[in-house]
Scaffold this active site. Sequence first.
Site, PDB file in Angstrom:
ATOM      1  N   TYR A  56       0.828  -1.219   0.000  1.00 56.89           N
ATOM      2  CA  TYR A  56       0.000   0.000   0.000  1.00 56.89           C
ATOM      3  C   TYR A  56       0.859   1.263   0.000  1.00 56.89           C
ATOM      4  O   TYR A  56       0.458   2.282  -0.562  1.00 56.89           O
ATOM      5  CB  TYR A  56      -1.008  -0.030   1.160  1.00 56.89           C
ATOM      6  CG  TYR A  56      -2.058  -1.094   0.904  1.00 56.89           C
ATOM      7  CD1 TYR A  56      -3.141  -0.838   0.070  1.00 56.89           C
ATOM      8  CD2 TYR A  56      -1.918  -2.385   1.427  1.00 56.89           C
ATOM      9  CE1 TYR A  56      -4.074  -1.828  -0.218  1.00 56.89           C
ATOM     10  CE2 TYR A  56      -2.840  -3.381   1.147  1.00 56.89           C
ATOM     11  CZ  TYR A  56      -3.921  -3.097   0.321  1.00 56.89           C
ATOM     12  OH  TYR A  56      -4.822  -4.090   0.025  1.00 56.89           O
ATOM     13  N   HIS A 109     -14.594   1.297  -0.458  1.00 61.61           N
ATOM     14  CA  HIS A 109     -13.475   0.398  -0.137  1.00 61.61           C
ATOM     15  C   HIS A 109     -12.321   1.132   0.534  1.00 61.61           C
ATOM     16  O   HIS A 109     -11.199   0.630   0.558  1.00 61.61           O
ATOM     17  CB  HIS A 109     -12.975  -0.323  -1.404  1.00 61.61           C
ATOM     18  CG  HIS A 109     -13.936  -1.350  -1.927  1.00 61.61           C
ATOM     19  ND1 HIS A 109     -13.830  -1.949  -3.160  1.00 61.61           N
ATOM     20  CD2 HIS A 109     -15.047  -1.900  -1.361  1.00 61.61           C
ATOM     21  CE1 HIS A 109     -14.827  -2.810  -3.336  1.00 61.61           C
ATOM     22  NE2 HIS A 109     -15.587  -2.794  -2.267  1.00 61.61           N
ATOM     23  N   THR A 176     -16.132  -0.957 -14.015  1.00 58.43           N
ATOM     24  CA  THR A 176     -16.008  -2.005 -12.987  1.00 58.43           C
ATOM     25  C   THR A 176     -16.444  -3.348 -13.562  1.00 58.43           C
ATOM     26  O   THR A 176     -17.394  -3.423 -14.341  1.00 58.43           O
ATOM     27  CB  THR A 176     -16.790  -1.643 -11.696  1.00 58.43           C
ATOM     28  OG1 THR A 176     -16.710  -2.741 -10.777  1.00 58.43           O
ATOM     29  CG2 THR A 176     -18.238  -1.302 -11.962  1.00 58.43           C
TER      30      THR A 176
HETATM   31  P1  OAD Z   1     -11.525  -4.756 -12.092  1.00 65.92           P
HETATM   32  O1  OAD Z   1     -10.074  -4.775 -12.419  1.00 65.92           O
HETATM   33  O2  OAD Z   1     -12.153  -5.998 -11.605  1.00 65.92           O
HETATM   34  O3  OAD Z   1     -12.337  -4.302 -13.392  1.00 65.92           O
HETATM   35  C1  OAD Z   1     -12.002  -3.174 -14.127  1.00 65.92           C
HETATM   36  C2  OAD Z   1     -13.001  -3.024 -15.254  1.00 65.92           C
HETATM   37  O4  OAD Z   1     -12.687  -1.823 -15.940  1.00 65.92           O
HETATM   38  C3  OAD Z   1     -12.964  -4.157 -16.303  1.00 65.92           C
HETATM   39  O5  OAD Z   1     -14.295  -4.581 -16.579  1.00 65.92           O
HETATM   40  C4  OAD Z   1     -12.331  -3.505 -17.537  1.00 65.92           C
HETATM   41  O6  OAD Z   1     -12.872  -3.985 -18.740  1.00 65.92           O
HETATM   42  C5  OAD Z   1     -12.720  -2.063 -17.336  1.00 65.92           C
HETATM   43  N1  OAD Z   1     -11.787  -1.107 -17.955  1.00 65.92           N
HETATM   44  C6  OAD Z   1     -10.449  -1.203 -18.131  1.00 65.92           C
HETATM   45  N2  OAD Z   1      -9.953  -0.115 -18.718  1.00 65.92           N
HETATM   46  C7  OAD Z   1     -11.012   0.715 -18.939  1.00 65.92           C
HETATM   47  C8  OAD Z   1     -11.171   2.011 -19.524  1.00 65.92           C
HETATM   48  N3  OAD Z   1     -10.131   2.682 -20.008  1.00 65.92           N
HETATM   49  N4  OAD Z   1     -12.409   2.544 -19.569  1.00 65.92           N
HETATM   50  C9  OAD Z   1     -13.478   1.864 -19.081  1.00 65.92           C
HETATM   51  N5  OAD Z   1     -13.400   0.658 -18.511  1.00 65.92           N
HETATM   52  C10 OAD Z   1     -12.189   0.087 -18.437  1.00 65.92           C
HETATM   53  O7  OAD Z   1     -11.735  -3.537 -11.074  1.00 65.92           O
HETATM   54  P2  OAD Z   1     -12.990  -3.245 -10.132  1.00 65.92           P
HETATM   55  O8  OAD Z   1     -14.251  -3.676 -10.773  1.00 65.92           O
HETATM   56  O9  OAD Z   1     -12.875  -1.839  -9.678  1.00 65.92           O
HETATM   57  O10 OAD Z   1     -11.526  -4.453  -4.082  1.00 65.92           O
HETATM   58  O11 OAD Z   1     -12.678  -4.195  -8.917  1.00 65.92           O
HETATM   59  C11 OAD Z   1     -13.567  -4.205  -7.833  1.00 65.92           C
HETATM   60  C12 OAD Z   1     -12.809  -4.470  -6.570  1.00 65.92           C
HETATM   61  O12 OAD Z   1     -12.030  -5.649  -6.715  1.00 65.92           O
HETATM   62  C13 OAD Z   1     -11.784  -3.429  -6.202  1.00 65.92           C
HETATM   63  O13 OAD Z   1     -12.335  -2.313  -5.522  1.00 65.92           O
HETATM   64  C14 OAD Z   1     -10.859  -4.190  -5.320  1.00 65.92           C
HETATM   65  C15 OAD Z   1     -10.716  -5.418  -6.162  1.00 65.92           C
HETATM   66  O14 OAD Z   1     -10.329  -6.582  -5.539  1.00 65.92           O
HETATM   67  C16 OAD Z   1     -10.826  -4.606  -2.943  1.00 65.92           C
HETATM   68  O15 OAD Z   1      -9.599  -4.557  -2.930  1.00 65.92           O
HETATM   69  C17 OAD Z   1     -11.685  -4.852  -1.741  1.00 65.92           C
END
Ligand code: OAD
Length: 233
Positions: A56, A109, A176
């Site tokens: 972190y 988060h 997401t």
């Molecule tokens: P993810 O890495 O799971 O998903 C990211 C999403 O963003 C994917 O669906 C990609 O297709 C999309 N993406 C990538 N680049 C992009 C762009 N330029 N424009 C639009 N979309 C794009 O991340 P999160 O969904 O945020 O939690 O993950 C959720 C949680 O899982 C996080 O908060 C974290 C993680 O484990 C904890 O640590 C508790």
Amino acid sequence: MTEIRNIVILTGAGISAESGIDTFRDAGGLWEQHRVEDVATPEGFARDPDLVLGFYDMRRAALAKVQPNAAHRALARLETEFSGDLLIVTQNVDDLHERGGAKRVLHMHGELKSALCLSCEMRGPWDAPMLDRPPCPVCQARSLRPDVVWFGEMPYQMDRIYRALREADLFVSIGTSGAVYPAAGFVRDARELGARTLELNLERSEGSHWFHESRQGPAGELVPEWVDEVLGG
Ligand code: OAD
């Protein structure tokens, strides 16, 4: 289209991708570089606190090298110019929404730039490394941890989020994957409660079929376009 008065926006790592912050689950993402159990669970922290604090510290320091992008700025503009209610619920622990100008941001988060003291439960702004075990500014105990929510812990402000979802007539999910609950379930909750639901993501997310509408593309393009629509319509 009926008038929109109340918008809830959920953001994830994809909105910060074009700023240069790694997402979690894309190719080369953080969960390919590090094991979730090691760096994002209370058990991992108990096992190897140095590894976790270092992870972190590295991510916090990296924030100094990135800037908000067009998507963060567009949401800040929407917040300022939209006449109804709006809440940004982010799963992100970065500070790019705030640096992009948004104020109504809820970090479900937690935040990299916040510390939590395991002795006195102080939560407060923090911008320094933790690996060298600095003292808590309130009780002086050397027991600070990053104020981020790990797997197995309860996300922050869930009551306030569900209150906002109940009031929402539009729910928008941006960048997401829909892989992590409870955030992944917000679209169903919002839809069952009567909101229209829209997804803006690079690709269809896991829960894409729950949305009334899904648009694919980079957030830096899709979000400003959508904000123009809302403000111009
Ligand atoms: P993810 O890495 O799971 O998903 C990211 C999403 O963003 C994917 O669906 C990609 O297709 C999309 N993406 C990538 N680049 C992009 C762009 N330029 N424009 C639009 N979309 C794009 O991340 P999160 O969904 O945020 O939690 O993950 C959720 C949680 O899982 C996080 O908060 C974290 C993680 O484990 C904890 O640590 C508790």
